[in-house]
Design a protein around this motif. Sequence first.
Motif, PDB file in Angstrom:
ATOM      1  N   TYR A  73      55.547 -66.612  -7.214  1.00  0.00           N
ATOM      2  CA  TYR A  73      55.767 -67.404  -8.430  1.00  0.00           C
ATOM      3  C   TYR A  73      56.412 -66.441  -9.416  1.00  0.00           C
ATOM      4  O   TYR A  73      55.848 -65.382  -9.722  1.00  0.00           O
ATOM      5  N   THR A  74      57.591 -66.798  -9.905  1.00  0.00           N
ATOM      6  CA  THR A  74      58.369 -65.885 -10.740  1.00  0.00           C
ATOM      7  C   THR A  74      58.612 -66.466 -12.123  1.00  0.00           C
ATOM      8  O   THR A  74      59.040 -67.608 -12.261  1.00  0.00           O
ATOM      9  N   VAL A  96      48.816 -70.863 -11.245  1.00  0.00           N
ATOM     10  CA  VAL A  96      49.477 -70.154 -10.146  1.00  0.00           C
ATOM     11  C   VAL A  96      48.448 -69.837  -9.059  1.00  0.00           C
ATOM     12  O   VAL A  96      48.702 -70.025  -7.870  1.00  0.00           O
ATOM     13  N   LYS A 101      49.237 -69.377  -4.800  1.00  0.00           N
ATOM     14  CA  LYS A 101      50.207 -68.273  -4.784  1.00  0.00           C
ATOM     15  C   LYS A 101      49.448 -66.948  -4.799  1.00  0.00           C
ATOM     16  O   LYS A 101      48.430 -66.811  -5.476  1.00  0.00           O
ATOM     17  N   ASN A 123      60.490 -69.814 -11.328  1.00  0.00           N
ATOM     18  CA  ASN A 123      59.683 -71.029 -11.410  1.00  0.00           C
ATOM     19  C   ASN A 123      59.455 -71.432 -12.860  1.00  0.00           C
ATOM     20  O   ASN A 123      59.168 -72.593 -13.144  1.00  0.00           O
ATOM     21  N   TYR A 124      59.565 -70.462 -13.754  1.00  0.00           N
ATOM     22  CA  TYR A 124      59.272 -70.706 -15.166  1.00  0.00           C
ATOM     23  C   TYR A 124      60.092 -69.725 -15.983  1.00  0.00           C
ATOM     24  O   TYR A 124      60.277 -68.569 -15.571  1.00  0.00           O
TER      25      TYR A 124
END
Length: 160
Positions: A73-74, A96, A101, A123-124
Amino acid sequence: MLTVNIICIGKLKEKYWVDAIKEYSKRLGAFCKFSIIELNECKTNQDPNEKQIAHILEEEGKSILAKIKPTDYTVAMCIEGKIISSEDLSKLIDNVQIDGKSTMNFVIGGSWGLSDEVKKIANYKMSMGKMTFPHQMARVMLTEQIYRGFQISSNGKYHK
């Protein structure tokens, strides 16, 4: 246990920034596996033109993308990102983990920001606000906010 990485361009040079990161890294050890991945910044002249800036963004973007797995998750730290509260960051970290994740990356670009490719895979997108901060300070502030987010989630002590 969640792995949290700050992937960033450039190295911390001043001892006071390094010491601050060490302190928060130590505190974060109770909540996650925390690391900072420092990548080399592209060298350029004092006043690069648009083509040179595009090249810098592309090269730095490639080195950032090489550190991110598709299952991570980035969060891209960028000016056009959403400004959120500490409580909202805490919820994001919780979500998350709930989503299963195992790795969460926060990405801080170099002097010219982040490449479009990095922003696309994020992702955000998150912003630290409308003010401008030196990258070293932003790194320390982000690390503190990640710690604060975990403290909020665990009903620990934190200042509102």
